[in-house]
Design a protein around this motif. Structure first.
Motif, PDB file in Angstrom:
ATOM      1  N   TYR A 208      35.585  -5.925  31.078  1.00  0.00           N
ATOM      2  CA  TYR A 208      35.244  -5.358  29.774  1.00  0.00           C
ATOM      3  C   TYR A 208      35.711  -3.909  29.634  1.00  0.00           C
ATOM      4  CZ  TYR A 208      32.708  -9.543  28.524  1.00  0.00           C
ATOM      5  OH  TYR A 208      32.394 -10.845  28.208  1.00  0.00           O
ATOM      6  N   SER A 209      35.713  -3.154  30.726  1.00  0.00           N
ATOM      7  CA  SER A 209      36.153  -1.759  30.620  1.00  0.00           C
ATOM      8  C   SER A 209      37.673  -1.626  30.641  1.00  0.00           C
ATOM      9  CB  SER A 209      35.515  -0.895  31.704  1.00  0.00           C
ATOM     10  OG  SER A 209      35.932  -1.300  32.980  1.00  0.00           O
ATOM     11  N   GLU A 210      38.359  -2.370  31.506  1.00  0.00           N
ATOM     12  CA  GLU A 210      39.807  -2.210  31.636  1.00  0.00           C
ATOM     13  C   GLU A 210      40.603  -3.094  30.680  1.00  0.00           C
ATOM     14  OE1 GLU A 210      41.175  -2.403  35.666  1.00  0.00           O
ATOM     15  OE2 GLU A 210      39.641  -0.995  36.354  1.00  0.00           O
ATOM     16  N   VAL A 211      40.302  -4.365  30.634  1.00  0.00           N
ATOM     17  CA  VAL A 211      41.080  -5.278  29.796  1.00  0.00           C
ATOM     18  C   VAL A 211      40.826  -4.987  28.315  1.00  0.00           C
ATOM     19  CG1 VAL A 211      41.503  -7.689  29.177  1.00  0.00           C
ATOM     20  CG2 VAL A 211      41.187  -7.054  31.583  1.00  0.00           C
ATOM     21  N   PHE A 212      39.552  -4.822  27.943  1.00  0.00           N
ATOM     22  CA  PHE A 212      39.227  -4.528  26.550  1.00  0.00           C
ATOM     23  C   PHE A 212      39.224  -3.038  26.247  1.00  0.00           C
ATOM     24  CE2 PHE A 212      37.547  -8.853  26.535  1.00  0.00           C
ATOM     25  CZ  PHE A 212      38.049  -9.298  25.330  1.00  0.00           C
ATOM     26  N   GLY A 213      39.110  -2.206  27.264  1.00  0.00           N
ATOM     27  CA  GLY A 213      39.064  -0.761  27.042  1.00  0.00           C
ATOM     28  C   GLY A 213      37.763  -0.304  26.415  1.00  0.00           C
ATOM     29  N   LEU A 214      36.677  -1.032  26.674  1.00  0.00           N
ATOM     30  CA  LEU A 214      35.388  -0.686  26.084  1.00  0.00           C
ATOM     31  C   LEU A 214      34.748   0.487  26.822  1.00  0.00           C
ATOM     32  CD1 LEU A 214      33.820  -4.222  25.528  1.00  0.00           C
ATOM     33  CD2 LEU A 214      35.230  -2.878  23.956  1.00  0.00           C
TER      34      LEU A 214
ATOM     35  N   HIS B  70      29.934 -19.369  22.067  1.00  0.00           N
ATOM     36  CA  HIS B  70      30.889 -18.270  22.157  1.00  0.00           C
ATOM     37  C   HIS B  70      30.402 -17.140  21.262  1.00  0.00           C
ATOM     38  CE1 HIS B  70      32.600 -20.504  18.643  1.00  0.00           C
ATOM     39  NE2 HIS B  70      32.751 -19.271  18.162  1.00  0.00           N
ATOM     40  N   PHE B  71      30.978 -15.955  21.462  1.00  0.00           N
ATOM     41  CA  PHE B  71      30.652 -14.811  20.615  1.00  0.00           C
ATOM     42  C   PHE B  71      31.897 -13.960  20.487  1.00  0.00           C
ATOM     43  CE2 PHE B  71      30.195 -13.030  24.810  1.00  0.00           C
ATOM     44  CZ  PHE B  71      30.565 -11.702  24.680  1.00  0.00           C
ATOM     45  N   GLY B  72      31.843 -12.985  19.602  1.00  0.00           N
ATOM     46  CA  GLY B  72      32.967 -12.082  19.419  1.00  0.00           C
ATOM     47  C   GLY B  72      32.749 -11.230  18.201  1.00  0.00           C
ATOM     48  N   VAL B  73      33.818 -10.653  17.687  1.00  0.00           N
ATOM     49  CA  VAL B  73      33.726  -9.822  16.494  1.00  0.00           C
ATOM     50  C   VAL B  73      34.860 -10.177  15.538  1.00  0.00           C
ATOM     51  CG1 VAL B  73      32.553  -7.892  17.606  1.00  0.00           C
ATOM     52  CG2 VAL B  73      35.013  -7.917  17.522  1.00  0.00           C
ATOM     53  N   ILE B  74      34.629  -9.812  14.282  1.00  0.00           N
ATOM     54  CA  ILE B  74      35.658  -9.957  13.266  1.00  0.00           C
ATOM     55  C   ILE B  74      36.321  -8.596  13.115  1.00  0.00           C
ATOM     56  CG2 ILE B  74      36.125 -10.492  10.854  1.00  0.00           C
ATOM     57  CD1 ILE B  74      33.574 -12.308  11.026  1.00  0.00           C
TER      58      ILE B  74
ATOM     59  N   VAL C 167      41.888 -19.613  26.130  1.00  0.00           N
ATOM     60  CA  VAL C 167      41.410 -20.976  25.913  1.00  0.00           C
ATOM     61  C   VAL C 167      42.143 -21.537  24.697  1.00  0.00           C
ATOM     62  CG1 VAL C 167      39.392 -22.383  25.330  1.00  0.00           C
ATOM     63  CG2 VAL C 167      39.153 -20.469  26.930  1.00  0.00           C
ATOM     64  N   ILE C 168      42.260 -20.719  23.657  1.00  0.00           N
ATOM     65  CA  ILE C 168      43.064 -21.026  22.471  1.00  0.00           C
ATOM     66  C   ILE C 168      43.913 -19.792  22.203  1.00  0.00           C
ATOM     67  CG2 ILE C 168      43.056 -21.585  20.008  1.00  0.00           C
ATOM     68  CD1 ILE C 168      40.337 -22.945  20.442  1.00  0.00           C
TER      69      ILE C 168
ATOM     70  N   GLY D 282      32.982 -16.829  32.815  1.00  0.00           N
ATOM     71  CA  GLY D 282      32.953 -18.055  32.033  1.00  0.00           C
ATOM     72  C   GLY D 282      32.316 -17.941  30.670  1.00  0.00           C
ATOM     73  N   ASN D 283      31.999 -16.730  30.208  1.00  0.00           N
ATOM     74  CA  ASN D 283      31.484 -16.556  28.849  1.00  0.00           C
ATOM     75  C   ASN D 283      32.657 -16.629  27.878  1.00  0.00           C
ATOM     76  OD1 ASN D 283      28.592 -15.892  29.363  1.00  0.00           O
ATOM     77  ND2 ASN D 283      29.532 -14.224  30.519  1.00  0.00           N
ATOM     78  N   ALA D 284      32.528 -17.463  26.851  1.00  0.00           N
ATOM     79  CA  ALA D 284      33.604 -17.643  25.874  1.00  0.00           C
ATOM     80  C   ALA D 284      33.496 -16.592  24.773  1.00  0.00           C
ATOM     81  CB  ALA D 284      33.534 -19.048  25.276  1.00  0.00           C
ATOM     82  N   LEU D 285      34.649 -16.020  24.431  1.00  0.00           N
ATOM     83  CA  LEU D 285      34.741 -15.009  23.383  1.00  0.00           C
ATOM     84  C   LEU D 285      35.751 -15.446  22.341  1.00  0.00           C
ATOM     85  CD1 LEU D 285      34.677 -13.327  26.370  1.00  0.00           C
ATOM     86  CD2 LEU D 285      34.324 -11.502  24.748  1.00  0.00           C
ATOM     87  N   GLU D 286      35.443 -15.146  21.074  1.00  0.00           N
ATOM     88  CA  GLU D 286      36.386 -15.372  19.975  1.00  0.00           C
ATOM     89  C   GLU D 286      36.568 -14.061  19.222  1.00  0.00           C
ATOM     90  OE1 GLU D 286      37.144 -18.001  15.926  1.00  0.00           O
ATOM     91  OE2 GLU D 286      35.095 -17.806  16.679  1.00  0.00           O
ATOM     92  N   PHE D 287      37.806 -13.756  18.909  1.00  0.00           N
ATOM     93  CA  PHE D 287      38.121 -12.603  18.060  1.00  0.00           C
ATOM     94  C   PHE D 287      38.908 -13.135  16.893  1.00  0.00           C
ATOM     95  CE2 PHE D 287      37.332 -11.074  22.244  1.00  0.00           C
ATOM     96  CZ  PHE D 287      36.514  -9.980  22.020  1.00  0.00           C
ATOM     97  N   LYS D 288      38.512 -12.711  15.688  1.00  0.00           N
ATOM     98  CA  LYS D 288      39.192 -13.217  14.499  1.00  0.00           C
ATOM     99  C   LYS D 288      39.366 -12.112  13.479  1.00  0.00           C
ATOM    100  CE  LYS D 288      35.801 -16.355  13.468  1.00  0.00           C
ATOM    101  NZ  LYS D 288      35.243 -17.448  12.673  1.00  0.00           N
ATOM    102  N   ALA D 289      40.240 -12.369  12.525  1.00  0.00           N
ATOM    103  CA  ALA D 289      40.473 -11.483  11.387  1.00  0.00           C
ATOM    104  C   ALA D 289      40.769 -12.364  10.190  1.00  0.00           C
ATOM    105  CB  ALA D 289      41.653 -10.554  11.656  1.00  0.00           C
ATOM    106  N   PHE D 290      40.212 -12.014   9.051  1.00  0.00           N
ATOM    107  CA  PHE D 290      40.429 -12.783   7.838  1.00  0.00           C
ATOM    108  C   PHE D 290      41.555 -12.170   7.020  1.00  0.00           C
ATOM    109  CE2 PHE D 290      36.446 -14.441   9.105  1.00  0.00           C
ATOM    110  CZ  PHE D 290      36.365 -15.704   8.538  1.00  0.00           C
ATOM    111  N   LYS D 291      42.428 -13.020   6.508  1.00  0.00           N
ATOM    112  CA  LYS D 291      43.501 -12.565   5.629  1.00  0.00           C
ATOM    113  C   LYS D 291      42.891 -11.846   4.432  1.00  0.00           C
ATOM    114  CE  LYS D 291      47.934 -13.104   5.453  1.00  0.00           C
ATOM    115  NZ  LYS D 291      48.764 -12.381   6.416  1.00  0.00           N
TER     116      LYS D 291
END
Length: 141
Positions: free
Chosen positions: A22-28, A75-79, A100-101, A124-133
């Motif tokens: 979370y700190s290195e890959v995502f830079g959080l 799963h969880f994530g942010v828009i 995964v996708i 093994g926690n699933a994350l989704e990141f999305k953006a709406f057009k």
């Protein structure tokens, strides 16, 4: 509508590996921590990873079909904004992230057109990141 930050606490069976991810890959940015948990600024929200034995959902995720893909549940994530999503996809690829996708645009030309990607953290926690057009379509039916 003014949004308030959410708080989400998730289990991780390897605190050191998850902390690095979370700190290195995502830079959080890290917040408070102890020997059993770490707070992160997750796009303005509070994500807390808690050391915990592996859960059944982490061992074998259930999936539901969405737009021809098997979406992991839970799963969880942010828009994100479209440009933030593109930047994150590029960053994750630079870290050779196994998706995964893979990042793609679903529901093209339809209400709710969105860019999305799914991945697993090292525990093994699933994350989704999305953006709406069109962000106004977030809750459209």
């Amino acid at each position: 509508m003014s949004l308030q930050p959410f708080h989400l606490a998730i289990p991780v069976h390897d605190l050191a590996q998850a902390r690095q991810f979370y700190s290195e890959v995502f830079g959080l940015e890290e917040g408070r921590s102890s020997d059993q948990w770490v707070d992160f600024n997750f796009y303005g929200h509070q994500l807390v990873i808690h050391e915990h034995p592996r859960t059944p959902a982490q061992e074998q995720a259930h999936t539901n079909p969405v737009d021809g893909h098997d979406v992991p549940v839970p799963h969880f994530g942010v828009i994100l904004t479209w440009s933030q999503w593109e930047d994150l996809a590029e960053r994750l690829r630079s870290f050779r992230t196994e998706f995964v996708i893979e990042p793609y645009v679903r529901f093209k030309g339809e209400v709710g057109e969105q860019a999305t990607m799914f991945l697993l953290d090292p525990c093994g926690n699933a994350l989704e990141f999305k953006a709406f057009k069109d962000p106004a379509q977030l809750f459209a039916s």
